[in-house]
Every structure is written in structure tokens, then in C-alpha cells.
Design a protein around this motif. Structure first.
Motif: not given
Length: 118
Positions: A88-97, A109-116
């Protein structure tokens, strides 16, 4: 030109770990609160963790005890250590300032894909 570059995502098995990084440029990094958000398919973007300019942290209940956010102001970088990954942690992760005030400033940020995988 402001740029947030997210990296570190990937495909991991359940129970595994990842370390996400977000390198910022074009901003005075130390005066921004930083955060990580994620968006799973078909769902709204949700807050994962934040860290203030003073180093105070906040986590979503679903990740407490498994995720750790940190920042290195000398490197203009924020990190998210992710342990004990779940499908359930599978998602695109985005950084924010984020900088609040009369006029709020937000950069993403542009996002980075995490797939579990289970």
C-alpha cells in the motif's frame, strides 16, 4: 529557476527499504519547510512527512515508525528513509518546498515512483 529533483524510487519487495532524495536549487533551501507527499493510482495526493526549517518533523499515521524524513541544508537536500515497505506504499512520491506568510510559496519535484511487490 527553481528546481526540485526527486530520486531514489524503484521496485522493491514488501519489507524492503528505499531512500528517496530531493535536491533543490534556485531557492534559499534553509528557509523552506520541506515535505514528501505521495499519490497512488486513482487516489488524491496525500501528505507523508514534513520537516520544518528548525528540524521538527511530522508524519502521516500510516507511516509513523517506518518512514524518517531528514534534511541536509549544506547540500540543499531532503531525504525520506522508507523501511518495512508495504504494497500500500506503492505511489509516486513528490518532494515539496513550502514557505508560508502573506504570500505562500510552494514548489514541487517531478516525482519518483515507488512500487512494492507482495
Amino acid at each position: 529557476q527553481v528546481q526540485l529533483v526527486d530520486s531514489g524510487g524503484g521496485l522493491v519487495q514488501a519489507g524492503g527499504s528505499l531512500r528517496l532524495s530531493c535536491a533543490a536549487s534556485g531557492i534559499i533551501f534553509g528557509i523552506y519547510d520541506m515535505g514528501w507527499y505521495r499519490q497512488a493510482p486513482g487516489k488524491q495526493r496525500e501528505l507523508v512527512a514534513t520537516i520544518t526549517t528548525g528540524g521538527s518533523t511530522n508524519y502521516a499515521d500510516s507511516v509513523k515508525g517506518r518512514f524518517t524524513i531528514s534534511r541536509d541544508n549544506a547540500k540543499n537536500t531532503v531525504y525520506l528513509q522508507i523501511n518495512s515497505l508495504k504494497p500500500e506504499d506503492t505511489a509516486v512520491y513528490y518532494c515539496n518546498a513550502h514557505r508560508g506568510g502573506i504570500t505562500a510559496w510552494d514548489y514541487w519535484g517531478q516525482g519518483t515512483q515507488v512500487t512494492v511487490s507482495s
